[in-house]
Design a protein around this motif. Sequence first.
Motif, PDB file in Angstrom:
ATOM      1  N   ALA A  27       0.703 -18.655 -13.978  1.00 48.81           N
ATOM      2  CA  ALA A  27       0.825 -17.401 -12.550  1.00 48.81           C
ATOM      3  C   ALA A  27       1.159 -18.071 -11.437  1.00 48.81           C
ATOM      4  N   GLY A  28       2.193 -17.491 -10.786  1.00 53.82           N
ATOM      5  CA  GLY A  28       2.649 -17.776  -9.750  1.00 53.82           C
ATOM      6  C   GLY A  28       2.450 -17.470  -8.945  1.00 53.82           C
ATOM      7  N   ARG A  29       2.513 -17.550  -7.612  1.00 56.38           N
ATOM      8  CA  ARG A  29       1.595 -17.133  -6.066  1.00 56.38           C
ATOM      9  C   ARG A  29       2.521 -17.904  -4.915  1.00 56.38           C
ATOM     10  N   GLY A  30       3.644 -17.334  -4.118  1.00 57.87           N
ATOM     11  CA  GLY A  30       3.881 -17.664  -2.980  1.00 57.87           C
ATOM     12  C   GLY A  30       2.879 -17.992  -1.614  1.00 57.87           C
ATOM     13  N   PHE A  31       2.236 -18.619  -1.709  1.00 62.27           N
ATOM     14  CA  PHE A  31       1.802 -18.361   0.211  1.00 62.27           C
ATOM     15  C   PHE A  31       2.482 -18.367   1.087  1.00 62.27           C
ATOM     16  N   HIS A  32       1.546 -17.124   2.131  1.00 62.15           N
ATOM     17  CA  HIS A  32       2.451 -17.406   3.267  1.00 62.15           C
ATOM     18  C   HIS A  32       1.379 -16.901   4.032  1.00 62.15           C
ATOM     19  N   GLY A  33       0.874 -18.204   4.686  1.00 63.15           N
ATOM     20  CA  GLY A  33      -0.161 -18.137   5.607  1.00 63.15           C
ATOM     21  C   GLY A  33      -1.197 -19.319   5.247  1.00 63.15           C
ATOM     22  N   ASP A  44      -0.956 -22.828 -14.628  1.00 64.66           N
ATOM     23  CA  ASP A  44      -1.820 -22.736 -16.350  1.00 64.66           C
ATOM     24  C   ASP A  44      -3.159 -23.580 -16.495  1.00 64.66           C
ATOM     25  N   PRO A  45      -3.902 -23.123 -16.511  1.00 64.40           N
ATOM     26  CA  PRO A  45      -5.003 -23.918 -16.701  1.00 64.40           C
ATOM     27  C   PRO A  45      -5.150 -24.367 -18.463  1.00 64.40           C
ATOM     28  N   GLU A  46      -3.733 -23.746 -19.591  1.00 66.04           N
ATOM     29  CA  GLU A  46      -4.520 -24.361 -20.689  1.00 66.04           C
ATOM     30  C   GLU A  46      -2.634 -25.582 -20.964  1.00 66.04           C
ATOM     31  N   ARG A  47      -1.920 -25.773 -19.782  1.00 64.10           N
ATOM     32  CA  ARG A  47      -1.225 -26.638 -19.596  1.00 64.10           C
ATOM     33  C   ARG A  47      -1.218 -27.843 -18.354  1.00 64.10           C
ATOM     34  N   GLN A  48      -2.097 -28.401 -18.920  1.00 66.20           N
ATOM     35  CA  GLN A  48      -2.679 -29.877 -17.782  1.00 66.20           C
ATOM     36  C   GLN A  48      -2.212 -30.689 -18.359  1.00 66.20           C
ATOM     37  N   SER A  49      -0.508 -31.296 -18.583  1.00 62.54           N
ATOM     38  CA  SER A  49      -0.388 -32.474 -19.334  1.00 62.54           C
ATOM     39  C   SER A  49      -0.340 -33.506 -18.263  1.00 62.54           C
ATOM     40  N   PRO A  50      -0.730 -34.828 -18.464  1.00 66.05           N
ATOM     41  CA  PRO A  50      -0.531 -35.926 -17.420  1.00 66.05           C
ATOM     42  C   PRO A  50       1.023 -35.898 -16.982  1.00 66.05           C
ATOM     43  N   TYR A  51       2.024 -35.650 -17.562  1.00 68.46           N
ATOM     44  CA  TYR A  51       3.589 -36.118 -17.166  1.00 68.46           C
ATOM     45  C   TYR A  51       3.991 -34.757 -16.322  1.00 68.46           C
ATOM     46  N   ALA A  52       4.101 -34.613 -15.117  1.00 65.89           N
ATOM     47  CA  ALA A  52       4.760 -34.117 -14.088  1.00 65.89           C
ATOM     48  C   ALA A  52       5.656 -33.219 -15.129  1.00 65.89           C
ATOM     49  N   LEU A  56       2.697 -27.162 -15.536  1.00 67.77           N
ATOM     50  CA  LEU A  56       2.584 -26.353 -15.315  1.00 67.77           C
ATOM     51  C   LEU A  56       2.508 -25.782 -13.634  1.00 67.77           C
ATOM     52  N   ASN A  57       1.552 -26.869 -13.571  1.00 64.93           N
ATOM     53  CA  ASN A  57       0.368 -26.559 -12.496  1.00 64.93           C
ATOM     54  C   ASN A  57       0.715 -26.840 -11.784  1.00 64.93           C
ATOM     55  N   ARG A  58       1.417 -26.945 -10.233  1.00 62.54           N
ATOM     56  CA  ARG A  58       2.111 -26.930  -9.069  1.00 62.54           C
ATOM     57  C   ARG A  58       2.778 -26.921  -7.814  1.00 62.54           C
ATOM     58  N   VAL A  59       2.348 -27.111  -7.597  1.00 61.83           N
ATOM     59  CA  VAL A  59       2.775 -26.840  -5.513  1.00 61.83           C
ATOM     60  C   VAL A  59       4.526 -27.134  -4.770  1.00 61.83           C
ATOM     61  N   LEU A  76      -6.552 -26.132  -0.747  1.00 64.46           N
ATOM     62  CA  LEU A  76      -5.589 -26.202  -2.049  1.00 64.46           C
ATOM     63  C   LEU A  76      -6.059 -26.756  -3.244  1.00 64.46           C
ATOM     64  N   ILE A  77      -6.543 -27.914  -3.008  1.00 65.61           N
ATOM     65  CA  ILE A  77      -7.452 -28.330  -4.409  1.00 65.61           C
ATOM     66  C   ILE A  77      -8.409 -27.529  -4.680  1.00 65.61           C
ATOM     67  N   GLY A  78      -9.675 -26.464  -4.249  1.00 63.88           N
ATOM     68  CA  GLY A  78     -10.020 -26.235  -4.815  1.00 63.88           C
ATOM     69  C   GLY A  78     -10.070 -24.989  -5.222  1.00 63.88           C
ATOM     70  N   PHE A  79      -8.780 -24.222  -5.229  1.00 67.96           N
ATOM     71  CA  PHE A  79      -8.121 -23.680  -5.208  1.00 67.96           C
ATOM     72  C   PHE A  79      -7.889 -23.532  -6.953  1.00 67.96           C
ATOM     73  N   PHE A  80      -7.171 -24.519  -6.815  1.00 65.60           N
ATOM     74  CA  PHE A  80      -6.953 -24.733  -8.339  1.00 65.60           C
ATOM     75  C   PHE A  80      -7.955 -26.060  -9.376  1.00 65.60           C
ATOM     76  N   ALA A  81      -9.218 -26.021  -8.721  1.00 69.57           N
ATOM     77  CA  ALA A  81     -10.632 -26.380  -9.150  1.00 69.57           C
ATOM     78  C   ALA A  81     -10.580 -24.898  -9.642  1.00 69.57           C
ATOM     79  N   ASP A  82     -11.108 -24.560  -9.175  1.00 68.31           N
ATOM     80  CA  ASP A  82     -11.588 -22.496  -9.262  1.00 68.31           C
ATOM     81  C   ASP A  82     -10.645 -21.874 -10.479  1.00 68.31           C
ATOM     82  N   HIS A  83      -9.630 -22.453 -11.069  1.00 70.82           N
ATOM     83  CA  HIS A  83      -9.298 -21.236 -11.779  1.00 70.82           C
ATOM     84  C   HIS A  83      -9.496 -22.939 -12.825  1.00 70.82           C
ATOM     85  N   GLY A  84     -10.190 -23.373 -12.505  1.00 69.28           N
ATOM     86  CA  GLY A  84     -10.350 -24.541 -14.085  1.00 69.28           C
ATOM     87  C   GLY A  84      -9.194 -26.078 -14.386  1.00 69.28           C
ATOM     88  N   VAL A  85      -8.550 -26.206 -13.097  1.00 68.01           N
ATOM     89  CA  VAL A  85      -7.264 -27.341 -13.524  1.00 68.01           C
ATOM     90  C   VAL A  85      -7.742 -28.353 -12.826  1.00 68.01           C
TER      91      VAL A  85
END
Length: 262
Positions: A27-33, A44-52, A56-59, A76-85
């Motif tokens: 899922a991709g999201r562009g922030f404006h604010g 992408d909670p299913e892909r949490q590789s240790p390699y950048a 695909l969980n990226r900012v 923003l950290i909380g945003f990822f945590a809420d999605h299981g990342v």
Amino acid sequence: MDKFDLSRKMKRLIAWLDTQNRPDGLAGRGFHGVPFADAYVTIDPERQSPYASANLNRVHLCGTEAGMNADSVQRLIGFFADHGVQRFFVWLSPGPDMDMARGLLDQAGFSRIRRTGYPTLCRDRHVPPHFKTDLDIRQVGRDDIAASRERLGETLWPEYVTSAGKQGFFHYMAFDGSRPVAIAALCMFEDIGYLMAAATAEGDRRRGAQQALIAKRVEQAEQLGCALLVSETLYMLEHSYRNLQRAGFEEAYEKEVYAWNA
């Protein structure tokens, strides 16, 4: 092109490419604010590789984006945590107040990846690259790519396959006779030509396939009227980096990559 303008254009390109080649679950999201103006985020909670490069969980940020402060980084950290990342990466490209952005990430507990670097290279000259190869370079379509799946196996990158046949994309292969040995693609975005999805079968490396594929894409991009050619690689992929330099690409900037681990 100004470095800041280029990095912003590349961020727009990344977001656009995700709409064309989005893996299942991304899922991709562009922030404006709040929390960041103009940040682009993928989850992408299913892909949490240790390699950048594989996570695909990226900012994606260009310097200190408007509205970026210590509170917004925590949100923003909380945003990822809420999605299981529990592991994601910030990709920091050139922009205003770079030291402030670095400081905010450091204070929040992010650590910069140092094991390799992530350069963006550009080419604006109009001189054909020189190359030597005994391989045949051909433009290919969906049917050709499907027919090569068994022979190329994991050399066929997913984004190469999924972008085939879509407007603005051009796909090429290097052949040894009738046998495909390497792939590469070009896409047009705004006024740039982006060289992407390059790979060579392990047993056929060092035969000049990628130098020839670069030259073919440079030729195509110039015919299309692209003002600038851009490609990305890793410093640890020394052969890839040298091939681009030999073809007249010069490093424009290095993306700084920062990891967050819960």
